[in-house]
Design an enzyme around this catalytic site. Structure first.
Site, PDB file in Angstrom:
ATOM      1  N   LEU A  17      40.168  46.206  42.846  1.00 46.34           N
ATOM      2  CA  LEU A  17      39.543  46.341  41.782  1.00 46.34           C
ATOM      3  C   LEU A  17      40.025  45.064  40.637  1.00 46.34           C
ATOM      4  O   LEU A  17      41.469  45.169  40.319  1.00 46.34           O
ATOM      5  CB  LEU A  17      39.673  47.486  40.844  1.00 46.34           C
ATOM      6  CG  LEU A  17      38.746  48.052  39.942  1.00 46.34           C
ATOM      7  CD1 LEU A  17      37.353  47.935  40.473  1.00 46.34           C
ATOM      8  CD2 LEU A  17      39.209  49.307  39.313  1.00 46.34           C
ATOM      9  N   ASP A  18      39.139  44.049  40.212  1.00 43.27           N
ATOM     10  CA  ASP A  18      39.893  42.927  39.279  1.00 43.27           C
ATOM     11  C   ASP A  18      40.743  43.598  38.162  1.00 43.27           C
ATOM     12  O   ASP A  18      40.229  44.554  37.595  1.00 43.27           O
ATOM     13  CB  ASP A  18      38.601  42.228  38.994  1.00 43.27           C
ATOM     14  CG  ASP A  18      38.093  41.278  40.025  1.00 43.27           C
ATOM     15  OD1 ASP A  18      38.723  41.092  41.083  1.00 43.27           O
ATOM     16  OD2 ASP A  18      36.963  40.936  39.801  1.00 43.27           O
TER      17      ASP A  18
END
Length: 310
Positions: free
Chosen positions: A47-48
């Site tokens: 997840l960025d």
């Protein structure tokens, strides 16, 4: 003289971290691993840092089930700001195209069916895809032109949640390999107004949803044993939770022992399951193996050591 490091322990299960904006996935894993003093940990799907939401973290034997979470459905809620396309397709990049045009709600909704089902998508230049052994985002940061090939992805559902003059909030349910940033980019191009993601939250990953999630601060507080808080063990979900999409087969202690030794087990009679493919094998309420079921025979492919029946 520094204090001795505590001995790491075997911890098995899933922690569904509600990752805040600004934290990397690797940092999220480190937080969970530290709180549980666990020997082994990994996550199911990066997840960025600019995104928030569900980051499933596998501890111990749960790491063997990571592929089943990563291949599962994912749901994202994201906000697109119209009028600007950026190099990264989010707020970290610099503008590459602008427009004074703003799409109507009707125009956006009319476009959504084209983005539902199996579609072709070119990943963002700033992505983790490898080109000749190099990450695309490393090449892009070095100023190199990155040419990524389109790939097929599947979007099961894409709906407009709310809209203002300059932004639109969407919810997307999609399969593995979908880039929400690229979705915003392509929508903006098709609408003739450009766009980029300004907020992104993952709300579902595989069998896990927001009801399962716990924040880093909540985990730390539970670890410290604050008054009125649940024990830290309550944040740990069973390993088999990740295998919700698989059939479950219960075997005897004897057969569980055979599977644990890598031996096949034949299931016969009216109680034998009727399916082909991989199943989660349980014995005495404990997950003991993943096995392929073919023509009445269970063939072990993954063995779990969770302290179950001998």
């Amino acid at each position: 003289m520094s204090a001795p490091r505590s001995t790491k322990v075997d911890v098995h299960g899933w922690v569904i971290l509600d990752k805040p904006v600004g934290m990397t996935s690797t940092q999220g894993v480190a937080v969970v691993k530290r709180v549980f003093n666990a020997k082994k940990a990994g996550h199911a799907g990066t997840l960025d840092p600019l995104a928030s939401g569900l980051l499933p973290i596998a501890l111990g034997e749960a790491t063997k089930t990571v592929p089943y979470v990563m291949d599962g459905r994912k749901v994202y809620r994201f906000t697109v700001q119209w009028g600007v396309e950026t190099t990264t397709d989010d707020t970290e990049g610099t503008p590459v195209a602008t427009s004074e045009l703003r799409p109507s709600r009707a125009a956006v909704e009319a476009l959504l069916p084209r983005y539902t089902g199996v579609i072709s998508q070119v990943p963002p230049q700033f992505s983790a895809i490898k080109i000749n052994g190099e990450r695309a985002y490393d090449l892009a940061r070095d100023g190199e032109a990155v040419a990524l090939e389109a790939r097929e992805i599947e979007i099961h559902r894409l709906v407009l949640v709310e809209a203002t003059a300059d932004t639109t909030v969407f919810e997307a349910e999609c399969g593995k390999g979908t880039y929400v940033r690229a979705l915003a980019r392509d929508l903006g191009r098709d609408l003739g107004c450009h766009g980029h993601v300004v907020a992104l939250r993952r709300t579902v990953v595989g069998a896990f949803d927001e009801q399962d999630a716990v924040t880093p601060d909540e985990l730390r507080a539970m670890k410290e044993g604050g008054e009125g808080l649940l024990p830290i063990e309550d944040a740990l979900l069973p390993v088999e939770t990740a295998l919700e999409s698989l059939p479950s087969v219960t075997v005897s202690r004897h057969d569980a022992g055979r599977l644990a030794r890598g031996q096949s087990v034949i299931l016969r009679g009216r109680d034998a399951p009727i399916f082909d493919g991989t199943a989660a094998i349980m014995a005495g309420g404990t997950l003991v193996a993943l096995a392929d079921f073919e023509r009445g025979e269970l063939v072990p492919k993954r063995i779990f050591h969770l302290g179950g029946p001998e």
